[in-house]
Design an enzyme around this catalytic site. Structure first.
Site, PDB file in Angstrom:
ATOM      1  N   ASP A   1       0.870  -1.169   0.000  1.00 32.57           N
ATOM      2  CA  ASP A   1       0.000   0.000   0.000  1.00 32.57           C
ATOM      3  C   ASP A   1       0.919   1.235   0.000  1.00 32.57           C
ATOM      4  O   ASP A   1       2.124   1.109   0.239  1.00 32.57           O
ATOM      5  CB  ASP A   1      -0.884  -0.050   1.247  1.00 32.57           C
ATOM      6  CG  ASP A   1      -1.697   1.200   1.427  1.00 32.57           C
ATOM      7  OD1 ASP A   1      -2.356   1.620   0.461  1.00 32.57           O
ATOM      8  OD2 ASP A   1      -1.682   1.770   2.541  1.00 32.57           O
TER       9      ASP A   1
ATOM     10  N   ASP B   1      -0.261   5.067   1.083  1.00 29.87           N
ATOM     11  CA  ASP B   1      -0.553   6.029   2.160  1.00 29.87           C
ATOM     12  C   ASP B   1      -0.617   5.347   3.530  1.00 29.87           C
ATOM     13  O   ASP B   1      -1.382   4.406   3.727  1.00 29.87           O
ATOM     14  CB  ASP B   1      -1.881   6.744   1.883  1.00 29.87           C
ATOM     15  CG  ASP B   1      -1.744   7.737   0.740  1.00 29.87           C
ATOM     16  OD1 ASP B   1      -1.349   8.879   1.010  1.00 29.87           O
ATOM     17  OD2 ASP B   1      -1.987   7.353  -0.424  1.00 29.87           O
TER      18      ASP B   1
ATOM     19  N   ASP C   1      -1.776  -0.877   5.968  1.00 29.52           N
ATOM     20  CA  ASP C   1      -1.878  -0.223   7.271  1.00 29.52           C
ATOM     21  C   ASP C   1      -3.324  -0.052   7.740  1.00 29.52           C
ATOM     22  O   ASP C   1      -3.544   0.336   8.873  1.00 29.52           O
ATOM     23  CB  ASP C   1      -1.227   1.164   7.223  1.00 29.52           C
ATOM     24  CG  ASP C   1      -2.014   2.120   6.344  1.00 29.52           C
ATOM     25  OD1 ASP C   1      -2.121   1.855   5.133  1.00 29.52           O
ATOM     26  OD2 ASP C   1      -2.568   3.104   6.876  1.00 29.52           O
TER      27      ASP C   1
HETATM   28 MG    MG Z   1      -2.943   2.903   3.633  1.00 26.17          MG
END
Ligand code: MG
Length: 224
Positions: free
Chosen positions: A12, A14, A170
Protein backbone atom coordinates in the site's frame (compact mmCIF):
# COMPACT_ATOMS: atom_id res chain seq x y z
CA UNK A 1 6.87 -25.99 8.69
CA UNK A 2 5.20 -24.86 5.49
CA UNK A 3 7.48 -23.17 3.03
CA UNK A 4 5.62 -20.57 1.02
CA UNK A 5 6.42 -19.79 -2.57
CA UNK A 6 6.15 -16.02 -2.59
CA UNK A 7 6.97 -14.27 -5.86
CA UNK A 8 5.71 -10.75 -5.20
CA UNK A 9 5.26 -8.11 -2.51
CA UNK A 10 2.54 -5.54 -3.05
CA UNK A 11 2.73 -2.47 -0.85
CA UNK A 12 0.00 0.00 0.00
CA UNK A 13 1.24 3.61 -0.20
CA UNK A 14 -0.55 6.03 2.16
CA UNK A 15 0.19 5.31 5.79
CA UNK A 16 2.39 2.33 4.89
CA UNK A 17 5.29 3.60 2.76
CA UNK A 18 4.79 7.21 3.86
CA UNK A 19 2.78 8.34 6.87
CA UNK A 20 0.35 10.62 5.06
CA UNK A 21 -2.76 9.58 6.99
CA UNK A 22 -2.08 11.55 10.16
CA UNK A 23 -1.06 14.72 8.24
CA UNK A 24 -4.23 14.58 6.12
CA UNK A 25 -6.39 14.00 9.22
CA UNK A 26 -4.63 16.78 11.13
CA UNK A 27 -4.99 19.27 8.25
CA UNK A 28 -8.78 18.72 8.29
CA UNK A 29 -9.06 18.58 12.08
CA UNK A 30 -7.46 22.02 12.29
CA UNK A 31 -10.00 23.45 9.82
CA UNK A 32 -12.89 21.86 11.73
CA UNK A 33 -11.59 23.20 15.05
CA UNK A 34 -11.14 26.69 13.60
CA UNK A 35 -14.88 26.56 12.79
CA UNK A 36 -15.86 25.13 16.17
CA UNK A 37 -16.93 21.77 14.73
CA UNK A 38 -15.81 18.29 15.81
CA UNK A 39 -14.34 16.02 13.12
CA UNK A 40 -15.82 12.60 13.99
CA UNK A 41 -12.99 10.04 13.95
CA UNK A 42 -15.42 7.15 13.28
CA UNK A 43 -16.51 8.84 10.05
CA UNK A 44 -12.97 9.86 9.14
CA UNK A 45 -11.60 6.30 9.30
CA UNK A 46 -13.94 5.28 6.47
CA UNK A 47 -11.69 7.30 4.13
CA UNK A 48 -8.46 5.70 5.39
CA UNK A 49 -7.16 3.34 2.71
CA UNK A 50 -10.16 4.22 0.55
CA UNK A 51 -11.42 7.53 -0.85
CA UNK A 52 -13.55 10.57 -0.05
CA UNK A 53 -16.57 8.71 -1.45
CA UNK A 54 -16.82 6.96 1.91
CA UNK A 55 -16.71 10.27 3.83
CA UNK A 56 -16.14 13.71 2.36
CA UNK A 57 -14.59 16.00 4.99
CA UNK A 58 -15.23 19.22 3.07
CA UNK A 59 -18.87 18.46 2.27
CA UNK A 60 -19.50 17.26 5.82
CA UNK A 61 -18.14 20.50 7.30
CA UNK A 62 -20.02 22.64 4.77
CA UNK A 63 -23.20 20.81 5.70
CA UNK A 64 -22.58 21.47 9.38
CA UNK A 65 -21.84 25.16 8.70
CA UNK A 66 -24.77 25.54 6.32
CA UNK A 67 -22.68 27.00 3.50
CA UNK A 68 -19.54 26.63 1.40
CA UNK A 69 -16.05 27.04 2.83
CA UNK A 70 -14.20 30.10 1.47
CA UNK A 71 -11.63 29.19 -1.21
CA UNK A 72 -8.72 30.55 0.85
CA UNK A 73 -9.62 28.15 3.70
CA UNK A 74 -9.60 25.25 1.23
CA UNK A 75 -6.29 26.38 -0.28
CA UNK A 76 -4.67 26.81 3.15
CA UNK A 77 -5.83 23.31 4.14
CA UNK A 78 -4.13 21.80 1.07
CA UNK A 79 -0.94 23.78 1.76
CA UNK A 80 -0.98 22.62 5.39
CA UNK A 81 -1.40 18.99 4.26
CA UNK A 82 1.59 19.35 1.93
CA UNK A 83 3.68 20.92 4.69
CA UNK A 84 2.86 18.09 7.13
CA UNK A 85 3.37 15.29 4.58
CA UNK A 86 6.74 16.69 3.45
CA UNK A 87 7.93 16.58 7.08
CA UNK A 88 7.35 12.81 7.23
CA UNK A 89 10.23 10.38 6.63
CA UNK A 90 9.75 7.06 4.85
CA UNK A 91 8.32 4.54 7.28
CA UNK A 92 11.01 2.23 8.70
CA UNK A 93 11.89 -1.01 6.93
CA UNK A 94 9.95 -0.38 3.71
CA UNK A 95 12.92 0.31 1.45
CA UNK A 96 15.03 -2.53 2.89
CA UNK A 97 12.17 -4.98 2.39
CA UNK A 98 11.51 -3.86 -1.19
CA UNK A 99 15.25 -4.07 -1.98
CA UNK A 100 15.49 -7.54 -0.42
CA UNK A 101 12.54 -8.68 -2.53
CA UNK A 102 14.16 -7.38 -5.70
CA UNK A 103 17.46 -9.05 -4.75
CA UNK A 104 15.52 -12.31 -4.36
CA UNK A 105 14.13 -11.89 -7.91
CA UNK A 106 10.66 -11.16 -6.59
CA UNK A 107 8.30 -8.63 -8.15
CA UNK A 108 7.42 -5.50 -6.17
CA UNK A 109 4.27 -3.46 -6.69
CA UNK A 110 2.12 -0.75 -5.18
CA UNK A 111 -1.67 -0.91 -4.92
CA UNK A 112 -3.09 2.45 -3.82
CA UNK A 113 -6.55 4.01 -3.59
CA UNK A 114 -4.90 7.39 -4.20
CA UNK A 115 -4.25 8.96 -7.59
CA UNK A 116 -1.25 7.94 -9.70
CA UNK A 117 0.08 11.53 -9.59
CA UNK A 118 0.01 11.60 -5.80
CA UNK A 119 1.81 8.26 -5.43
CA UNK A 120 4.29 8.73 -8.26
CA UNK A 121 5.26 12.28 -7.27
CA UNK A 122 6.05 11.18 -3.72
CA UNK A 123 8.00 8.12 -4.89
CA UNK A 124 10.04 10.29 -7.25
CA UNK A 125 10.65 12.93 -4.58
CA UNK A 126 11.83 10.21 -2.19
CA UNK A 127 14.03 8.62 -4.88
CA UNK A 128 12.39 5.19 -4.67
CA UNK A 129 10.18 5.02 -7.75
CA UNK A 130 12.56 2.53 -9.44
CA UNK A 131 12.06 0.00 -6.63
CA UNK A 132 8.59 -0.81 -7.96
CA UNK A 133 7.78 -2.88 -11.04
CA UNK A 134 4.19 -1.77 -11.13
CA UNK A 135 1.92 0.93 -9.67
CA UNK A 136 -1.81 0.41 -9.64
CA UNK A 137 -3.78 3.41 -8.45
CA UNK A 138 -7.36 4.64 -8.41
CA UNK A 139 -6.97 5.86 -12.03
CA UNK A 140 -6.56 2.22 -13.09
CA UNK A 141 -9.66 0.63 -11.57
CA UNK A 142 -13.37 1.08 -11.19
CA UNK A 143 -13.48 0.56 -7.41
CA UNK A 144 -10.87 1.49 -4.81
CA UNK A 145 -10.31 -0.44 -1.56
CA UNK A 146 -11.97 -2.18 0.26
CA UNK A 147 -12.95 -3.68 -3.11
CA UNK A 148 -10.33 -6.11 -4.48
CA UNK A 149 -9.82 -4.35 -7.86
CA UNK A 150 -6.49 -2.68 -7.04
CA UNK A 151 -4.95 -5.96 -5.87
CA UNK A 152 -6.35 -7.92 -8.81
CA UNK A 153 -4.94 -5.30 -11.21
CA UNK A 154 -1.57 -5.49 -9.43
CA UNK A 155 -1.45 -9.29 -9.69
CA UNK A 156 -2.23 -9.03 -13.38
CA UNK A 157 0.47 -6.40 -13.91
CA UNK A 158 3.10 -8.37 -11.97
CA UNK A 159 2.16 -11.69 -13.57
CA UNK A 160 1.72 -13.61 -10.31
CA UNK A 161 -1.15 -15.53 -8.71
CA UNK A 162 -2.85 -14.29 -5.54
CA UNK A 163 -1.41 -17.23 -3.58
CA UNK A 164 2.10 -16.16 -4.62
CA UNK A 165 1.78 -12.57 -3.43
CA UNK A 166 1.88 -10.82 -0.08
CA UNK A 167 0.07 -7.53 0.52
CA UNK A 168 1.38 -5.08 3.09
CA UNK A 169 -1.22 -2.70 4.48
CA UNK A 170 -1.88 -0.22 7.27
CA UNK A 171 -5.69 0.09 7.21
CA UNK A 172 -8.82 -2.06 7.57
CA UNK A 173 -9.97 -1.04 4.05
CA UNK A 174 -6.62 -2.16 2.64
CA UNK A 175 -6.53 -5.45 4.54
CA UNK A 176 -10.08 -6.26 3.42
CA UNK A 177 -9.20 -5.47 -0.22
CA UNK A 178 -6.16 -7.75 -0.12
CA UNK A 179 -8.06 -10.62 1.50
CA UNK A 180 -10.95 -10.26 -0.97
CA UNK A 181 -8.39 -10.59 -3.78
CA UNK A 182 -7.06 -13.78 -2.15
CA UNK A 183 -3.65 -12.51 -1.02
CA UNK A 184 -1.88 -13.08 2.25
CA UNK A 185 -1.75 -9.81 4.12
CA UNK A 186 0.61 -8.26 6.64
CA UNK A 187 -0.72 -5.30 8.62
CA UNK A 188 1.56 -2.57 9.97
CA UNK A 189 -0.54 0.05 11.74
CA UNK A 190 0.30 3.73 12.08
CA UNK A 191 -0.82 6.50 14.44
CA UNK A 192 -4.27 6.67 12.81
CA UNK A 193 -4.95 2.95 12.29
CA UNK A 194 -3.39 1.49 15.47
CA UNK A 195 -6.76 1.24 17.24
CA UNK A 196 -8.73 -0.02 14.24
CA UNK A 197 -9.76 -3.59 13.39
CA UNK A 198 -6.92 -5.20 11.43
CA UNK A 199 -7.88 -8.71 12.55
CA UNK A 200 -8.38 -10.03 9.00
CA UNK A 201 -4.63 -9.70 8.38
CA UNK A 202 -2.62 -12.93 8.45
CA UNK A 203 0.16 -11.24 10.38
CA UNK A 204 0.48 -8.01 12.34
CA UNK A 205 3.80 -6.24 12.82
CA UNK A 206 4.65 -3.10 14.79
CA UNK A 207 7.23 -2.13 12.18
CA UNK A 208 8.56 -3.57 8.93
CA UNK A 209 12.03 -2.88 10.34
CA UNK A 210 11.41 -5.72 12.83
CA UNK A 211 11.74 -8.47 10.20
CA UNK A 212 13.94 -9.56 7.32
CA UNK A 213 12.25 -10.81 4.15
CA UNK A 214 12.93 -14.51 4.99
CA UNK A 215 11.55 -13.96 8.51
CA UNK A 216 8.43 -12.32 7.11
CA UNK A 217 7.76 -15.23 4.76
CA UNK A 218 8.51 -17.76 7.50
CA UNK A 219 6.04 -16.05 9.86
CA UNK A 220 3.35 -16.08 7.17
CA UNK A 221 3.88 -19.81 6.67
CA UNK A 222 3.22 -20.62 10.33
CA UNK A 223 -0.23 -21.92 11.16
CA UNK A 224 -2.31 -19.14 12.74
MG1 MG B 1 -2.94 2.90 3.63
Amino acid sequence: MTSLLIRALIFDFDGLILETEEPIYRSWKEVYEAHGVQLPFELWVKTVGSSNQAFHPQLHLEERLGGPLPQDVIDRRVARRVELVLAEPLRPGVVDLAKAARAAAMKVGIASSSSRDWVKNHLERLGIVDLFDCLRCRDDVEHVKPEPDLYLASLDCLGVAATEAVAIEDSPNGVIAAKRAGLRCVAVANRITAGLDLSQADLRLTSLADVTLPQLIEKLGRPR
